[in-house]
Scaffold this motif. Structure first.
Motif, PDB file in Angstrom:
ATOM      1  N   GLU A  10     -45.818  57.195 -32.638  1.00 36.30           N
ATOM      2  CA  GLU A  10     -45.904  56.944 -31.438  1.00 36.30           C
ATOM      3  C   GLU A  10     -47.413  57.575 -30.801  1.00 36.30           C
ATOM      4  OE1 GLU A  10     -43.379  57.542 -27.260  1.00 36.30           O
ATOM      5  OE2 GLU A  10     -42.329  57.230 -29.171  1.00 36.30           O
ATOM      6  N   LEU A  11     -47.571  58.833 -31.025  1.00 38.81           N
ATOM      7  CA  LEU A  11     -48.465  59.465 -30.766  1.00 38.81           C
ATOM      8  C   LEU A  11     -50.130  58.962 -31.044  1.00 38.81           C
ATOM      9  CD1 LEU A  11     -47.065  63.215 -31.102  1.00 38.81           C
ATOM     10  CD2 LEU A  11     -47.503  61.975 -28.787  1.00 38.81           C
ATOM     11  N   ARG A  12     -49.747  58.773 -32.233  1.00 40.60           N
ATOM     12  CA  ARG A  12     -51.072  58.169 -33.143  1.00 40.60           C
ATOM     13  C   ARG A  12     -51.520  56.676 -32.149  1.00 40.60           C
ATOM     14  NH1 ARG A  12     -53.373  53.929 -34.182  1.00 40.60           N
ATOM     15  NH2 ARG A  12     -54.324  53.200 -35.979  1.00 40.60           N
ATOM     16  N   ASN A  13     -50.608  55.806 -31.883  1.00 44.57           N
ATOM     17  CA  ASN A  13     -50.777  54.534 -31.158  1.00 44.57           C
ATOM     18  C   ASN A  13     -51.301  54.853 -29.747  1.00 44.57           C
ATOM     19  OD1 ASN A  13     -49.974  53.136 -33.157  1.00 44.57           O
ATOM     20  ND2 ASN A  13     -47.797  52.811 -32.374  1.00 44.57           N
ATOM     21  N   GLN A  14     -50.943  56.097 -29.267  1.00 44.99           N
ATOM     22  CA  GLN A  14     -51.433  56.394 -27.953  1.00 44.99           C
ATOM     23  C   GLN A  14     -52.756  57.049 -27.860  1.00 44.99           C
ATOM     24  OE1 GLN A  14     -48.731  59.053 -25.966  1.00 44.99           O
ATOM     25  NE2 GLN A  14     -50.107  59.874 -24.291  1.00 44.99           N
ATOM     26  N   HIS A  15     -53.075  58.034 -28.807  1.00 47.00           N
ATOM     27  CA  HIS A  15     -54.355  58.471 -28.722  1.00 47.00           C
ATOM     28  C   HIS A  15     -55.436  58.068 -29.914  1.00 47.00           C
ATOM     29  CE1 HIS A  15     -52.419  61.396 -26.170  1.00 47.00           C
ATOM     30  NE2 HIS A  15     -51.512  61.521 -27.029  1.00 47.00           N
ATOM     31  N   VAL A  16     -55.103  57.308 -30.763  1.00 46.97           N
ATOM     32  CA  VAL A  16     -55.973  56.734 -31.770  1.00 46.97           C
ATOM     33  C   VAL A  16     -56.423  55.232 -31.748  1.00 46.97           C
ATOM     34  CG1 VAL A  16     -56.744  56.924 -34.171  1.00 46.97           C
ATOM     35  CG2 VAL A  16     -55.257  58.822 -33.294  1.00 46.97           C
TER      36      VAL A  16
END
Length: 436
Positions: A10-16
Protein backbone atom coordinates in the motif's frame (compact mmCIF):
# COMPACT_ATOMS: atom_id res chain seq x y z
CA UNK A 1 -5.27 -8.70 9.98
CA UNK A 2 -3.22 -6.91 7.33
CA UNK A 3 0.19 -8.46 6.76
CA UNK A 4 3.38 -6.43 6.68
CA UNK A 5 3.74 -7.25 2.98
CA UNK A 6 0.27 -5.83 2.33
CA UNK A 7 1.08 -2.71 4.34
CA UNK A 8 4.27 -2.15 2.41
CA UNK A 9 2.50 -2.71 -0.91
CA UNK A 10 0.00 0.00 0.00
CA UNK A 11 2.84 2.38 0.84
CA UNK A 12 4.70 1.41 -2.34
CA UNK A 13 1.63 2.24 -4.45
CA UNK A 14 1.39 5.61 -2.71
CA UNK A 15 5.02 6.66 -2.93
CA UNK A 16 6.64 4.78 -5.86
CA UNK A 17 5.58 5.16 -9.52
CA UNK A 18 3.91 2.21 -11.24
CA UNK A 19 6.64 2.25 -13.89
CA UNK A 20 8.98 0.76 -11.28
CA UNK A 21 7.35 -2.65 -11.55
CA UNK A 22 7.15 -5.45 -8.99
CA UNK A 23 7.13 -9.06 -10.18
CA UNK A 24 6.22 -10.55 -6.79
CA UNK A 25 4.37 -9.11 -3.75
CA UNK A 26 6.97 -10.15 -1.15
CA UNK A 27 9.18 -7.54 0.49
CA UNK A 28 12.46 -9.12 1.57
CA UNK A 29 13.79 -8.65 5.09
CA UNK A 30 16.94 -10.79 4.75
CA UNK A 31 18.58 -13.24 2.37
CA UNK A 32 21.42 -15.72 2.57
CA UNK A 33 22.76 -18.01 -0.12
CA UNK A 34 19.77 -19.10 -2.20
CA UNK A 35 17.07 -18.36 0.40
CA UNK A 36 15.16 -15.09 0.81
CA UNK A 37 12.93 -14.37 3.81
CA UNK A 38 10.18 -11.77 3.52
CA UNK A 39 8.95 -9.31 6.14
CA UNK A 40 6.27 -11.78 7.25
CA UNK A 41 8.84 -14.52 7.86
CA UNK A 42 8.06 -16.59 4.78
CA UNK A 43 11.04 -18.30 3.11
CA UNK A 44 11.42 -18.25 -0.67
CA UNK A 45 13.83 -20.38 -2.71
CA UNK A 46 15.54 -18.06 -5.16
CA UNK A 47 15.79 -19.29 -8.76
CA UNK A 48 15.97 -15.68 -10.04
CA UNK A 49 19.13 -14.43 -8.35
CA UNK A 50 18.17 -10.76 -8.51
CA UNK A 51 18.01 -11.16 -12.32
CA UNK A 52 21.43 -12.75 -12.55
CA UNK A 53 23.14 -10.61 -9.89
CA UNK A 54 23.59 -13.14 -7.10
CA UNK A 55 25.75 -15.82 -8.72
CA UNK A 56 27.81 -16.14 -5.51
CA UNK A 57 24.64 -16.04 -3.43
CA UNK A 58 22.94 -13.48 -1.24
CA UNK A 59 25.22 -11.84 1.33
CA UNK A 60 28.16 -14.15 0.76
CA UNK A 61 30.28 -13.90 3.93
CA UNK A 62 33.45 -13.04 2.00
CA UNK A 63 31.69 -10.28 0.07
CA UNK A 64 30.13 -8.87 3.23
CA UNK A 65 33.50 -8.91 5.00
CA UNK A 66 35.18 -7.10 2.10
CA UNK A 67 32.51 -4.38 2.08
CA UNK A 68 32.75 -3.89 5.85
CA UNK A 69 36.53 -3.71 5.79
CA UNK A 70 36.55 -1.09 3.05
CA UNK A 71 33.70 0.94 4.61
CA UNK A 72 35.83 1.44 7.70
CA UNK A 73 38.63 2.91 5.54
CA UNK A 74 36.71 5.21 3.18
CA UNK A 75 33.50 5.01 1.16
CA UNK A 76 33.98 7.56 -1.61
CA UNK A 77 36.54 10.01 -2.89
CA UNK A 78 35.80 9.87 -6.66
CA UNK A 79 38.57 8.09 -8.54
CA UNK A 80 39.06 11.12 -10.81
CA UNK A 81 39.75 13.40 -7.85
CA UNK A 82 41.54 11.23 -5.29
CA UNK A 83 42.37 7.84 -6.84
CA UNK A 84 42.84 4.57 -4.98
CA UNK A 85 44.57 1.24 -5.55
CA UNK A 86 41.39 -0.89 -5.63
CA UNK A 87 40.40 0.49 -9.03
CA UNK A 88 43.73 -0.53 -10.56
CA UNK A 89 43.74 -3.90 -8.79
CA UNK A 90 40.34 -4.95 -10.12
CA UNK A 91 41.06 -3.58 -13.60
CA UNK A 92 44.25 -5.64 -13.76
CA UNK A 93 42.36 -8.73 -12.58
CA UNK A 94 39.65 -8.39 -15.24
CA UNK A 95 42.29 -7.73 -17.90
CA UNK A 96 43.98 -10.97 -16.86
CA UNK A 97 40.86 -13.14 -16.64
CA UNK A 98 38.89 -11.93 -19.67
CA UNK A 99 39.38 -13.69 -23.02
CA UNK A 100 42.10 -12.37 -25.29
CA UNK A 101 45.87 -12.88 -25.45
CA UNK A 102 46.46 -9.18 -26.18
CA UNK A 103 47.02 -6.21 -23.80
CA UNK A 104 43.75 -4.98 -22.27
CA UNK A 105 42.44 -2.08 -20.22
CA UNK A 106 39.31 -1.74 -18.07
CA UNK A 107 37.13 1.18 -16.94
CA UNK A 108 34.32 1.06 -14.37
CA UNK A 109 30.80 2.46 -14.20
CA UNK A 110 27.72 1.68 -12.10
CA UNK A 111 25.16 -0.24 -14.18
CA UNK A 112 25.06 -2.55 -17.15
CA UNK A 113 23.46 0.17 -19.25
CA UNK A 114 26.32 2.54 -18.42
CA UNK A 115 28.83 -0.10 -19.46
CA UNK A 116 27.10 -0.48 -22.83
CA UNK A 117 26.89 3.31 -23.26
CA UNK A 118 30.63 3.60 -22.66
CA UNK A 119 31.44 0.67 -24.94
CA UNK A 120 29.52 2.42 -27.72
CA UNK A 121 31.37 5.70 -27.06
CA UNK A 122 34.71 3.91 -27.15
CA UNK A 123 33.85 2.03 -30.35
CA UNK A 124 32.71 5.18 -32.10
CA UNK A 125 35.74 7.30 -31.25
CA UNK A 126 38.16 4.44 -31.95
CA UNK A 127 36.73 3.65 -35.40
CA UNK A 128 35.56 7.17 -36.30
CA UNK A 129 32.26 5.58 -37.33
CA UNK A 130 28.75 6.05 -35.93
CA UNK A 131 26.65 2.96 -36.73
CA UNK A 132 25.92 0.37 -34.03
CA UNK A 133 24.26 -2.95 -34.88
CA UNK A 134 22.47 -4.98 -32.22
CA UNK A 135 20.39 -8.15 -32.45
CA UNK A 136 16.69 -8.88 -32.54
CA UNK A 137 15.58 -10.15 -29.09
CA UNK A 138 18.61 -8.45 -27.55
CA UNK A 139 18.47 -6.39 -24.35
CA UNK A 140 21.11 -3.83 -23.38
CA UNK A 141 19.41 -1.48 -20.92
CA UNK A 142 16.88 1.34 -20.50
CA UNK A 143 18.87 4.53 -21.08
CA UNK A 144 18.42 6.33 -24.40
CA UNK A 145 21.24 4.54 -26.24
CA UNK A 146 20.72 1.14 -24.65
CA UNK A 147 16.94 1.33 -25.05
CA UNK A 148 17.54 2.09 -28.73
CA UNK A 149 19.71 -1.02 -29.02
CA UNK A 150 17.17 -3.15 -27.13
CA UNK A 151 14.71 -5.10 -29.25
CA UNK A 152 11.54 -5.61 -27.19
CA UNK A 153 9.12 -2.67 -27.37
CA UNK A 154 6.85 -3.32 -24.41
CA UNK A 155 7.61 -2.54 -21.66
CA UNK A 156 11.10 -1.23 -22.36
CA UNK A 157 10.62 1.22 -25.23
CA UNK A 158 6.91 1.92 -25.51
CA UNK A 159 6.17 5.64 -25.43
CA UNK A 160 9.77 6.68 -24.78
CA UNK A 161 10.86 7.63 -28.30
CA UNK A 162 12.33 9.09 -30.38
CA UNK A 163 15.35 6.85 -30.05
CA UNK A 164 19.07 7.35 -30.61
CA UNK A 165 20.06 7.57 -34.27
CA UNK A 166 22.48 5.29 -36.09
CA UNK A 167 21.32 2.16 -34.26
CA UNK A 168 20.28 -0.89 -36.28
CA UNK A 169 19.09 -4.42 -35.53
CA UNK A 170 19.70 -7.62 -37.42
CA UNK A 171 18.12 -11.06 -36.79
CA UNK A 172 19.74 -13.12 -34.05
CA UNK A 173 20.71 -16.80 -34.06
CA UNK A 174 17.34 -17.96 -32.71
CA UNK A 175 17.47 -21.49 -34.09
CA UNK A 176 14.18 -22.59 -32.49
CA UNK A 177 12.41 -19.80 -34.42
CA UNK A 178 14.85 -19.25 -37.28
CA UNK A 179 14.04 -15.88 -38.91
CA UNK A 180 15.10 -17.32 -42.26
CA UNK A 181 13.04 -20.51 -42.02
CA UNK A 182 16.13 -22.72 -41.95
CA UNK A 183 17.13 -25.51 -39.59
CA UNK A 184 20.41 -26.20 -37.84
CA UNK A 185 22.89 -27.68 -38.71
CA UNK A 186 21.98 -27.77 -42.40
CA UNK A 187 21.78 -23.96 -42.40
CA UNK A 188 25.51 -23.81 -41.60
CA UNK A 189 24.80 -20.85 -39.35
CA UNK A 190 23.67 -18.67 -42.27
CA UNK A 191 22.30 -16.06 -39.85
CA UNK A 192 25.87 -14.92 -39.18
CA UNK A 193 26.63 -14.70 -42.90
CA UNK A 194 23.56 -12.48 -43.35
CA UNK A 195 25.51 -9.63 -41.73
CA UNK A 196 27.17 -9.08 -45.13
CA UNK A 197 23.74 -8.50 -46.67
CA UNK A 198 22.84 -6.21 -43.78
CA UNK A 199 25.81 -4.02 -44.63
CA UNK A 200 24.36 -3.67 -48.12
CA UNK A 201 20.73 -2.99 -47.27
CA UNK A 202 20.74 -1.14 -43.95
CA UNK A 203 24.04 0.45 -42.98
CA UNK A 204 27.37 0.39 -44.80
CA UNK A 205 30.21 -1.49 -43.18
CA UNK A 206 32.33 1.64 -43.56
CA UNK A 207 29.87 3.46 -41.29
CA UNK A 208 29.54 0.70 -38.70
CA UNK A 209 31.56 1.14 -35.53
CA UNK A 210 30.50 -2.05 -33.78
CA UNK A 211 28.21 -5.04 -33.56
CA UNK A 212 27.00 -5.70 -30.02
CA UNK A 213 25.64 -9.09 -29.04
CA UNK A 214 24.99 -11.15 -25.90
CA UNK A 215 26.55 -14.63 -25.88
CA UNK A 216 23.22 -15.86 -24.51
CA UNK A 217 20.39 -13.35 -24.78
CA UNK A 218 19.00 -12.61 -21.32
CA UNK A 219 15.67 -10.79 -21.52
CA UNK A 220 15.31 -12.11 -25.06
CA UNK A 221 14.72 -15.64 -23.82
CA UNK A 222 18.16 -17.20 -23.30
CA UNK A 223 18.57 -17.55 -27.05
CA UNK A 224 21.83 -19.50 -27.47
CA UNK A 225 23.73 -19.37 -30.80
CA UNK A 226 25.29 -22.50 -32.37
CA UNK A 227 28.99 -23.22 -31.96
CA UNK A 228 29.97 -21.73 -35.34
CA UNK A 229 28.10 -18.46 -34.93
CA UNK A 230 30.53 -16.15 -33.17
CA UNK A 231 33.57 -17.18 -35.18
CA UNK A 232 31.70 -16.32 -38.37
CA UNK A 233 30.38 -13.07 -36.93
CA UNK A 234 33.83 -12.01 -35.76
CA UNK A 235 35.43 -12.87 -39.11
CA UNK A 236 32.98 -10.57 -40.91
CA UNK A 237 33.56 -7.79 -38.38
CA UNK A 238 37.33 -8.07 -38.74
CA UNK A 239 37.05 -8.02 -42.52
CA UNK A 240 35.33 -4.64 -42.38
CA UNK A 241 37.15 -3.08 -39.42
CA UNK A 242 34.00 -3.27 -37.30
CA UNK A 243 34.45 -3.94 -33.58
CA UNK A 244 32.70 -6.82 -31.84
CA UNK A 245 31.26 -5.92 -28.43
CA UNK A 246 30.22 -8.89 -26.29
CA UNK A 247 27.61 -7.99 -23.66
CA UNK A 248 28.31 -10.32 -20.71
CA UNK A 249 26.17 -8.39 -18.25
CA UNK A 250 23.78 -11.28 -17.55
CA UNK A 251 25.74 -14.24 -18.92
CA UNK A 252 29.08 -13.44 -17.31
CA UNK A 253 30.69 -14.05 -13.94
CA UNK A 254 30.28 -17.83 -13.88
CA UNK A 255 26.65 -17.95 -14.94
CA UNK A 256 27.30 -20.54 -17.66
CA UNK A 257 29.98 -22.55 -15.85
CA UNK A 258 32.76 -20.39 -17.29
CA UNK A 259 33.73 -16.99 -15.94
CA UNK A 260 32.81 -15.45 -19.31
CA UNK A 261 30.12 -17.12 -21.41
CA UNK A 262 31.86 -16.22 -24.67
CA UNK A 263 34.60 -18.69 -23.73
CA UNK A 264 32.19 -21.45 -24.80
CA UNK A 265 32.65 -20.19 -28.37
CA UNK A 266 36.41 -19.66 -28.14
CA UNK A 267 36.66 -16.15 -29.58
CA UNK A 268 38.43 -13.02 -28.32
CA UNK A 269 36.10 -9.97 -28.45
CA UNK A 270 37.32 -6.43 -28.95
CA UNK A 271 35.25 -5.13 -26.03
CA UNK A 272 33.37 -6.89 -23.21
CA UNK A 273 30.80 -5.37 -20.87
CA UNK A 274 30.17 -6.85 -17.42
CA UNK A 275 27.93 -5.92 -14.47
CA UNK A 276 25.26 -7.75 -12.43
CA UNK A 277 27.14 -10.56 -10.61
CA UNK A 278 30.49 -8.80 -10.97
CA UNK A 279 30.23 -7.29 -7.49
CA UNK A 280 27.90 -9.73 -5.74
CA UNK A 281 25.00 -7.27 -5.49
CA UNK A 282 26.87 -3.98 -5.31
CA UNK A 283 26.33 -1.57 -8.24
CA UNK A 284 29.36 -1.96 -10.48
CA UNK A 285 29.92 -2.44 -14.20
CA UNK A 286 32.97 -2.59 -16.41
CA UNK A 287 34.15 -2.26 -19.98
CA UNK A 288 37.21 -4.37 -20.76
CA UNK A 289 38.87 -4.27 -24.15
CA UNK A 290 41.93 -4.12 -26.33
CA UNK A 291 44.33 -1.49 -25.04
CA UNK A 292 44.69 0.19 -28.43
CA UNK A 293 40.91 0.72 -28.49
CA UNK A 294 40.35 1.56 -24.83
CA UNK A 295 43.15 4.16 -24.85
CA UNK A 296 41.69 6.25 -27.69
CA UNK A 297 39.18 8.40 -25.69
CA UNK A 298 40.71 11.62 -24.39
CA UNK A 299 41.12 12.27 -20.64
CA UNK A 300 37.75 13.14 -19.14
CA UNK A 301 35.86 11.44 -21.96
CA UNK A 302 35.13 8.38 -19.81
CA UNK A 303 34.10 7.94 -16.18
CA UNK A 304 31.67 9.41 -13.69
CA UNK A 305 31.36 10.47 -10.08
CA UNK A 306 30.52 7.04 -8.67
CA UNK A 307 32.23 4.85 -11.28
CA UNK A 308 34.42 2.31 -9.50
CA UNK A 309 33.06 2.97 -6.01
CA UNK A 310 35.48 1.54 -3.40
CA UNK A 311 32.83 -0.62 -1.69
CA UNK A 312 31.75 -2.12 -5.01
CA UNK A 313 35.34 -2.72 -6.09
CA UNK A 314 36.08 -4.51 -2.82
CA UNK A 315 33.02 -6.68 -3.30
CA UNK A 316 34.07 -7.53 -6.86
CA UNK A 317 37.57 -8.55 -5.81
CA UNK A 318 35.98 -10.85 -3.23
CA UNK A 319 33.70 -12.32 -5.92
CA UNK A 320 36.64 -13.12 -8.18
CA UNK A 321 38.47 -14.76 -5.28
CA UNK A 322 35.41 -16.92 -4.61
CA UNK A 323 35.47 -18.13 -8.21
CA UNK A 324 39.21 -18.66 -8.46
CA UNK A 325 39.88 -20.02 -4.95
CA UNK A 326 36.66 -21.73 -3.83
CA UNK A 327 35.94 -23.87 -6.89
CA UNK A 328 32.63 -22.20 -7.71
CA UNK A 329 33.06 -22.68 -11.46
CA UNK A 330 33.36 -26.43 -10.89
CA UNK A 331 30.18 -26.28 -8.82
CA UNK A 332 28.49 -24.30 -11.61
CA UNK A 333 29.40 -26.93 -14.20
CA UNK A 334 27.99 -29.72 -12.04
CA UNK A 335 24.85 -27.68 -11.40
CA UNK A 336 24.41 -27.21 -15.13
CA UNK A 337 24.63 -30.95 -15.81
CA UNK A 338 22.07 -31.68 -13.11
CA UNK A 339 19.66 -29.03 -14.38
CA UNK A 340 20.01 -30.13 -18.02
CA UNK A 341 19.16 -33.69 -17.04
CA UNK A 342 16.10 -32.66 -15.02
CA UNK A 343 14.80 -30.23 -17.61
CA UNK A 344 15.18 -32.72 -20.47
CA UNK A 345 13.21 -35.23 -18.42
CA UNK A 346 10.53 -32.60 -17.76
CA UNK A 347 10.39 -31.88 -21.49
CA UNK A 348 9.47 -35.51 -22.08
CA UNK A 349 6.68 -35.29 -19.51
CA UNK A 350 5.24 -31.92 -20.44
CA UNK A 351 4.27 -31.21 -24.03
CA UNK A 352 4.23 -27.49 -23.28
CA UNK A 353 8.05 -27.40 -23.05
CA UNK A 354 9.08 -26.78 -26.64
CA UNK A 355 12.80 -26.32 -26.06
CA UNK A 356 15.39 -26.52 -23.30
CA UNK A 357 18.32 -24.22 -24.04
CA UNK A 358 21.29 -22.41 -22.58
CA UNK A 359 24.72 -23.39 -21.29
CA UNK A 360 25.79 -24.64 -17.89
CA UNK A 361 23.31 -23.53 -15.23
CA UNK A 362 22.08 -20.62 -17.40
CA UNK A 363 19.08 -22.49 -18.76
CA UNK A 364 15.56 -21.75 -19.93
CA UNK A 365 12.40 -23.54 -21.00
CA UNK A 366 10.43 -22.14 -23.94
CA UNK A 367 6.74 -22.88 -23.45
CA UNK A 368 4.45 -23.44 -26.45
CA UNK A 369 0.84 -24.42 -26.90
CA UNK A 370 1.75 -26.72 -29.78
CA UNK A 371 5.17 -28.15 -30.61
CA UNK A 372 4.41 -28.20 -34.32
CA UNK A 373 3.23 -24.61 -34.68
CA UNK A 374 5.37 -23.38 -31.76
CA UNK A 375 2.57 -21.02 -30.72
CA UNK A 376 4.00 -19.11 -27.74
CA UNK A 377 2.43 -19.94 -24.38
CA UNK A 378 3.05 -16.68 -22.57
CA UNK A 379 -0.14 -17.17 -20.57
CA UNK A 380 1.14 -20.46 -19.17
CA UNK A 381 4.53 -18.97 -18.31
CA UNK A 382 2.77 -16.23 -16.35
CA UNK A 383 0.63 -18.74 -14.49
CA UNK A 384 3.64 -20.94 -13.79
CA UNK A 385 5.62 -18.13 -12.20
CA UNK A 386 2.66 -17.25 -9.95
CA UNK A 387 2.00 -20.83 -8.86
CA UNK A 388 5.71 -21.28 -8.11
CA UNK A 389 5.73 -18.11 -6.03
CA UNK A 390 2.65 -19.22 -4.10
CA UNK A 391 4.47 -22.47 -3.32
CA UNK A 392 7.66 -20.70 -2.22
CA UNK A 393 9.82 -20.58 -5.36
CA UNK A 394 10.82 -17.43 -7.25
CA UNK A 395 11.32 -17.84 -11.00
CA UNK A 396 11.30 -15.39 -13.90
CA UNK A 397 9.76 -15.36 -17.35
CA UNK A 398 11.31 -13.60 -20.35
CA UNK A 399 11.42 -13.68 -24.14
CA UNK A 400 9.80 -11.62 -26.86
CA UNK A 401 6.50 -13.40 -26.24
CA UNK A 402 6.88 -13.73 -22.47
CA UNK A 403 6.77 -17.52 -22.88
CA UNK A 404 10.26 -18.45 -21.66
CA UNK A 405 10.99 -19.48 -18.08
CA UNK A 406 14.61 -18.80 -17.13
CA UNK A 407 16.70 -19.99 -14.23
CA UNK A 408 19.34 -17.86 -12.49
CA UNK A 409 19.64 -19.49 -9.09
CA UNK A 410 22.73 -18.66 -7.01
CA UNK A 411 25.53 -21.06 -7.85
CA UNK A 412 26.02 -21.72 -4.12
CA UNK A 413 22.55 -23.25 -3.79
CA UNK A 414 22.66 -26.45 -1.75
CA UNK A 415 21.56 -29.79 -3.18
CA UNK A 416 18.65 -29.87 -0.74
CA UNK A 417 17.49 -26.36 -1.71
CA UNK A 418 17.83 -27.22 -5.40
CA UNK A 419 15.75 -30.38 -5.02
CA UNK A 420 13.07 -28.52 -3.10
CA UNK A 421 12.93 -25.86 -5.78
CA UNK A 422 12.79 -28.34 -8.65
CA UNK A 423 10.08 -30.26 -6.80
CA UNK A 424 7.98 -27.09 -6.59
CA UNK A 425 8.61 -26.42 -10.28
CA UNK A 426 7.37 -29.91 -11.19
CA UNK A 427 4.28 -29.47 -8.99
CA UNK A 428 3.58 -26.18 -10.73
CA UNK A 429 3.92 -27.72 -14.19
CA UNK A 430 1.51 -30.48 -13.15
CA UNK A 431 -0.98 -27.96 -11.83
CA UNK A 432 -0.75 -25.47 -14.70
CA UNK A 433 -0.04 -27.67 -17.71
CA UNK A 434 -0.80 -31.27 -16.86
CA UNK A 435 1.17 -34.16 -18.34
CA UNK A 436 1.50 -34.84 -22.05
Amino acid sequence: MTSRNEQLMELRNQHVPAGVSLLNPAFIARAQGAIMTDVDGRELIDFAGGIGVNNVGHSHPKVVAAIKEQAEKFIHTCFHVAPYELYIELAAKLNELSPGSFPKQTMFANSGAEAVENAVKIARIATKRSGIISMEHGFHGRTLMTMSLTSKVKPYKYGFGPFAPETYRTPSAYCYRCPYGMSYPSCQCACADKLEEFFTGYVAAEQTAAVIVEPIQGEGGFVTPPKEYFAKLQAICKKHGTLLIIDEIQSGMGRTGKLFAIDHWGIEPDLITTAKSLAGGMPLSAVTGRSEIMSVPHPGGLGGTYGGNPLALSAALAVLKIFTEDGLLTRAEALGVKLQTRFKAMQENYEVIGEVRGKGPMLALELVHDRETKAPAGDLAKKLTKVCFDKGLVILSCGAFGNVVRFLMPLVITDEQLERGLGILEEAFQEVCGKA
